[in-house]
Design a protein around this motif. Structure first.
Motif, PDB file in Angstrom:
ATOM      1  N   SER A  55       0.828  -1.211   0.000  1.00  0.00           N
ATOM      2  CA  SER A  55       0.000   0.000   0.000  1.00  0.00           C
ATOM      3  C   SER A  55       0.859   1.257   0.000  1.00  0.00           C
ATOM      4  O   SER A  55       0.569   2.218  -0.715  1.00  0.00           O
ATOM      5  CB  SER A  55      -0.920   0.019   1.222  1.00  0.00           C
ATOM      6  N   VAL A  56       1.907   1.258   0.798  1.00  0.00           N
ATOM      7  CA  VAL A  56       2.800   2.418   0.849  1.00  0.00           C
ATOM      8  C   VAL A  56       3.474   2.629  -0.503  1.00  0.00           C
ATOM      9  O   VAL A  56       3.533   3.751  -1.017  1.00  0.00           O
ATOM     10  CB  VAL A  56       3.854   2.262   1.975  1.00  0.00           C
ATOM     11  N   LEU A  57       3.940   1.550  -1.106  1.00  0.00           N
ATOM     12  CA  LEU A  57       4.598   1.671  -2.410  1.00  0.00           C
ATOM     13  C   LEU A  57       3.623   2.146  -3.485  1.00  0.00           C
ATOM     14  O   LEU A  57       3.974   2.986  -4.325  1.00  0.00           O
ATOM     15  CB  LEU A  57       5.234   0.335  -2.804  1.00  0.00           C
ATOM     16  N   GLU A  58       2.394   1.623  -3.461  1.00  0.00           N
ATOM     17  CA  GLU A  58       1.396   2.083  -4.422  1.00  0.00           C
ATOM     18  C   GLU A  58       1.070   3.560  -4.213  1.00  0.00           C
ATOM     19  O   GLU A  58       0.909   4.309  -5.177  1.00  0.00           O
ATOM     20  CB  GLU A  58       0.121   1.247  -4.295  1.00  0.00           C
ATOM     21  N   GLU A  75       1.601   6.574  -6.828  1.00  0.00           N
ATOM     22  CA  GLU A  75       0.484   7.419  -7.263  1.00  0.00           C
ATOM     23  C   GLU A  75       0.712   8.893  -6.948  1.00  0.00           C
ATOM     24  O   GLU A  75       0.458   9.758  -7.769  1.00  0.00           O
ATOM     25  CB  GLU A  75      -0.800   6.947  -6.585  1.00  0.00           C
ATOM     26  N   HIS A  76       1.202   9.192  -5.746  1.00  0.00           N
ATOM     27  CA  HIS A  76       1.319  10.579  -5.296  1.00  0.00           C
ATOM     28  C   HIS A  76       2.746  11.134  -5.361  1.00  0.00           C
ATOM     29  O   HIS A  76       2.943  12.320  -5.120  1.00  0.00           O
ATOM     30  CB  HIS A  76       0.809  10.712  -3.861  1.00  0.00           C
ATOM     31  N   HIS A 122       2.150   9.893   4.147  1.00  0.00           N
ATOM     32  CA  HIS A 122       1.659   8.773   3.350  1.00  0.00           C
ATOM     33  C   HIS A 122       0.850   7.816   4.213  1.00  0.00           C
ATOM     34  O   HIS A 122      -0.235   7.366   3.830  1.00  0.00           O
ATOM     35  CB  HIS A 122       2.817   8.014   2.696  1.00  0.00           C
ATOM     36  N   LEU A 123       1.365   7.510   5.399  1.00  0.00           N
ATOM     37  CA  LEU A 123       0.655   6.586   6.283  1.00  0.00           C
ATOM     38  C   LEU A 123      -0.673   7.171   6.751  1.00  0.00           C
ATOM     39  O   LEU A 123      -1.675   6.455   6.857  1.00  0.00           O
ATOM     40  CB  LEU A 123       1.541   6.204   7.468  1.00  0.00           C
ATOM     41  N   GLU A 124      -0.698   8.469   7.028  1.00  0.00           N
ATOM     42  CA  GLU A 124      -1.963   9.111   7.410  1.00  0.00           C
ATOM     43  C   GLU A 124      -2.985   9.035   6.280  1.00  0.00           C
ATOM     44  O   GLU A 124      -4.158   8.748   6.509  1.00  0.00           O
ATOM     45  CB  GLU A 124      -1.726  10.576   7.786  1.00  0.00           C
ATOM     46  N   ARG A 125      -2.534   9.300   5.069  1.00  0.00           N
ATOM     47  CA  ARG A 125      -3.427   9.237   3.915  1.00  0.00           C
ATOM     48  C   ARG A 125      -3.970   7.819   3.746  1.00  0.00           C
ATOM     49  O   ARG A 125      -5.166   7.619   3.510  1.00  0.00           O
ATOM     50  CB  ARG A 125      -2.714   9.703   2.648  1.00  0.00           C
TER      51      ARG A 125
END
Length: 92
Positions: free
Chosen positions: A52-55, A59-60, A78-81
């Motif tokens: 998920s973090v890598l995706e 993406e962002h 990133h983790l908050e998002r």
């Protein structure tokens, strides 16, 4: 010349069945099976978070080093998002 006298001979049926035919997996007791399943689930969850973090980074994007944003801060964002996205998915 070396000889291998200690190698047991196999029957024709064993030779035809292949090397794995002689060994049978032993059954696990319930505690061991539950422990292995829990470990597998834990590892799967870790891999899912990493994916998920890598995706999310793909993406962002990731801030450029020149921006002055620390990697720890960017990671936290990133983790908050991701957490917000998971909460919104569960609520839906």
């Amino acid at each position: 010349m070396r000889t291998h006298a200690s190698i047991p001979s196999r029957s024709p049926d064993e030779r035809a069945a292949g090397p794995r035919a002689r060994t049978r997996p032993s059954a696990l007791d319930e505690t061991a099976a539950a422990s292995i399943s829990a470990y597998a689930a834990e590892q799967r969850a870790k891999v899912d978070v990493l994916a998920s973090v890598l995706e999310d980074i793909a993406e962002h994007g990731y801030p450029a080093a020149e921006s002055g944003v620390l990697r720890e801060e960017a990671r936290g964002a990133h983790l908050e998002r991701l957490a917000d996205e998971q909460l919104s998915r569960r609520a839906a």
